[in-house]
Design a protein around this motif. Structure first.
Motif, mmCIF file in Angstrom:
data_model
loop_
_atom_site.group_PDB
_atom_site.id
_atom_site.type_symbol
_atom_site.label_atom_id
_atom_site.label_comp_id
_atom_site.label_asym_id
_atom_site.label_seq_id
_atom_site.Cartn_x
_atom_site.Cartn_y
_atom_site.Cartn_z
ATOM 1 N N ARG A 1 -1.381 4.236 -1.627
ATOM 2 C CA ARG A 1 -2.821 4.138 -1.408
ATOM 3 C C ARG A 1 -3.261 5.009 -0.237
ATOM 4 O O ARG A 1 -2.550 5.101 0.776
ATOM 5 C CB ARG A 1 -3.209 2.693 -1.111
ATOM 6 N N GLU B 1 -3.082 1.357 -11.121
ATOM 7 C CA GLU B 1 -3.158 2.156 -9.898
ATOM 8 C C GLU B 1 -1.891 2.994 -9.716
ATOM 9 O O GLU B 1 -1.967 4.198 -9.422
ATOM 10 C CB GLU B 1 -3.342 1.225 -8.702
ATOM 11 N N TYR B 2 -0.734 2.374 -9.883
ATOM 12 C CA TYR B 2 0.515 3.101 -9.695
ATOM 13 C C TYR B 2 0.694 4.191 -10.744
ATOM 14 O O TYR B 2 1.042 5.332 -10.432
ATOM 15 C CB TYR B 2 1.709 2.149 -9.735
ATOM 16 N N ALA C 1 0.832 -1.204 0.000
ATOM 17 C CA ALA C 1 0.000 0.000 0.000
ATOM 18 C C ALA C 1 0.869 1.258 0.000
ATOM 19 O O ALA C 1 0.552 2.255 -0.661
ATOM 20 C CB ALA C 1 -0.936 -0.009 1.205
ATOM 21 N N SER D 1 -8.415 -8.121 -0.341
ATOM 22 C CA SER D 1 -7.639 -7.096 0.344
ATOM 23 C C SER D 1 -6.687 -7.681 1.370
ATOM 24 O O SER D 1 -6.074 -6.974 2.138
ATOM 25 C CB SER D 1 -8.590 -6.120 1.051
ATOM 26 N N TYR E 1 -1.583 7.133 -10.260
ATOM 27 C CA TYR E 1 -1.031 7.958 -9.171
ATOM 28 C C TYR E 1 0.136 8.793 -9.693
ATOM 29 O O TYR E 1 0.246 9.991 -9.417
ATOM 30 C CB TYR E 1 -0.567 7.062 -8.017
ATOM 31 N N SER F 1 -5.871 -3.801 -6.238
ATOM 32 C CA SER F 1 -6.922 -2.812 -6.030
ATOM 33 C C SER F 1 -7.709 -2.610 -7.296
ATOM 34 O O SER F 1 -7.254 -2.875 -8.378
ATOM 35 C CB SER F 1 -6.311 -1.484 -5.613
ATOM 36 N N GLU G 1 -2.920 -3.239 -10.294
ATOM 37 C CA GLU G 1 -1.876 -2.516 -9.572
ATOM 38 C C GLU G 1 -1.063 -1.617 -10.501
ATOM 39 O O GLU G 1 -0.689 -0.502 -10.128
ATOM 40 C CB GLU G 1 -0.929 -3.481 -8.853
#
Length: 511
Positions: A220, A285-286, A215, A367, A289, A488, A282
């Motif tokens: 996150r 997600e990265y 995380a 999770s 971000y 996620s 993931e």
């Protein structure tokens, strides 16, 4: 003064929502274009696709392949080209630098917007004394040659792994490696200050995460952070901690004003079977971000309100890259230009092409905390581990063998241009199975985030680390976090910007 009306609050809320949607596209975002694949599209098709279908407006090449450089002419995409490691000793001379500019820049510029020339790649990690001692002189000579040729706007830099830091935890105490700090980095940073060019680093949270820090590596919301007692800051983003560690080292030498650029960073969408924390979700997600971080202007705790010129690794999944599975799966796109996942970079807002490959499917995973990673050695047999700890030596009279120019083949001069060939460099090695599980609960230090980047693979025959010009995940991904999944859901609701703008204007007219 009368309290603000509800209309004012409503207008502010709508404007904020609008800015949040357009923020990822308000600033430049780049991508590393590697070519270690036998199924990749021709450069002209790639350049056209990026210019017309994506929001990517800068590209970093790992060499000076003529077909690739020429393909970006007239596209409006800013290009970074890379001089081969083996060229550095000659580039340190006036005539050698002038000849290199004449051959590799003059024929294409300004039709192709060459924005920056990278002098080699992760030279400090090669442990080659000749290259290291020639690096700053080559940067100076090359900049002088560019100015003399009438190209003063083209910047000069060189990418570094985070192994250039001897102390990295906490970020406020970070410093460059002893010996190199004053002999190499002080004059290099002075060059960057004088020329307005960025100090370029390759931070990879992926290579520093383990079962308990996923995380934190993905930044996150609500992630357990790492405290810096020197500043009182608790970092909840490994990426920001890495950048602040670099900044602290620069500031310690008196160069905190020099800009920092991110030459490579990314997250794979596939890895070894059972490796937790690696999927298209993931990766999306990265990188989402990262795009927001690069464009948002919020900076980092020690560098507030800074933006960072950032290049995602990488453009394609490259099927000829050796090493672990992840090495071949850092790409934003498949070879057929199908998005591997939705990173929010397509102009049409599409999450994928007509029929995305199965790997592109974004799903919500459990999770549960992943198991700690298992260290692996994925390097080629002809490579060995080295560190960057040796103090600088006198300039060696003998220069390394020159690397021949690469042909516009699928595998370009990645091996020649730099220690990193199509992939990243490790930012850390997670603990092996059976190691202490303390870190599974709370990331206690940044050692595994930065310091293990000092260990590189160096080709015993060429003296280069990795596979050449491109970053090599093979070196960085000596990890494979085991089962369990903290994937996620990276998908989100995409609303056309035009619709939000219309709504904002409509509300403004009614307030």
């Amino acid at each position: 003064m009368a309290p603000p009306s509800w209309q004012g609050h409503a207008a502010a809320a709508v404007l904020s929502a609008f800015l949040l949607v357009i923020a990822p596209y308000a600033a430049a975002i780049g991508v590393n274009y590697g070519t270690k694949g036998d199924n990749l599209p021709p450069p002209a098709k790639v350049a056209s696709f990026l210019a017309n279908r994506t929001r990517i407006d800068r590209v970093k090449l790992f060499d000076t392949n003529a077909d690739m450089v020429r393909a970006f002419a007239g596209t409006g995409i800013a290009l970074t080209v890379t001089a081969a490691n083996g060229d550095i000793p000659k580039l340190a001379t006036k005539d050698g630098a002038a000849a290199w500019v004449s051959a590799n820049v003059a024929p294409y510029y300004p039709a192709t917007d060459i924005s920056l020339v990278a002098v080699g790649n992760e030279i400090m990690a090669t442990a080659d004394k000749t290259l290291i001692n020639s690096l700053v002189p080559a940067m100076r000579a090359l900049k002088a040659a560019l100015v003399a040729a009438g190209f003063p706007k083209i910047r000069v830099s060189t990418p570094h792994s985070l192994g250039v830091l001897s102390v990295s935890e906490p970020p406020s105490a970070s410093r460059f490696r002893d010996g190199f700090d004053r002999a190499v980095f002080a004059p290099m940073l002075e060059f960057h200050r004088q020329t307005g060019s960025p100090f370029m680093v390759n931070p990879y949270p992926y290579f520093g995460y383990n079962g308990g820090t996923l995380a934190y590596a993905l930044a996150r919301p609500g992630a357990v952070g790492v405290a810096d007692p020197g500043t009182g800051i608790t970092y909840t983003s490994m990426f920001e901690a890495q950048l602040d560690a670099v900044f602290s080292a620069m500031k310690r030498l008196g160069f905190g004003d020099v800009e920092i650029a991110v030459g490579e960073t990314g997250w794979p969408s596939k890895a070894e079977d059972g490796q937790a924390g690696v999927s298209a979700a993931e990766a999306a997600e990265y990188n989402r971000y990262l795009i927001g971080e690069a464009a948002g202007g919020s900076g980092t705790p020690l560098m507030p309100k800074r933006t960072f010129e950032t290049y995602i690794f990488s453009l394609f999944n490259e099927n000829l890259k050796p090493g672990p599975v992840a090495e071949r799966n850092f790409g934003l796109f498949e070879a057929d230009l199908t998005p591997v996942y939705d990173a929010g970079l397509m102009k049409d807002g599409a999450k994928a092409a007509a029929e995305p490959a199965p790997a592109a499917t974004l799903t919500s995973a459990g999770s549960g905390a992943p198991e700690p990673a298992k260290a692996r050695n994925g390097g080629k047999a002809a490579k060995k581990h080295v560190t960057e700890a040796a103090a600088p030596a006198e300039t060696d009279a003998s220069a390394p063998a020159e690397t021949p120019a690469s042909a516009p083949a699928p595998s370009s001069s990645e091996d020649a241009a730099s220690p990193m060939a199509t992939g990243p460099s490790p930012s850390g090695v997670a603990p092996a199975e059976g190691d202490s599980t303390d870190d599974e609960k709370t990331p206690k230090s940044l050692t595994n985030v930065v310091m293990s980047n000092a260990f590189r693979f160096v080709d015993e025959t060429t003296g280069q680390d990795g596979d050449g010009a491109e970053g090599s995940t093979e070196k960085k991904a000596d990890t494979s976090p085991a089962p369990a999944g903290a994937a996620s859901a990276a998908a989100d609701i995409l609303v056309p910007i035009s619709s939000i703008l219309t709504a904002a204007l409509s509300l403004a007219l009614h307030i």
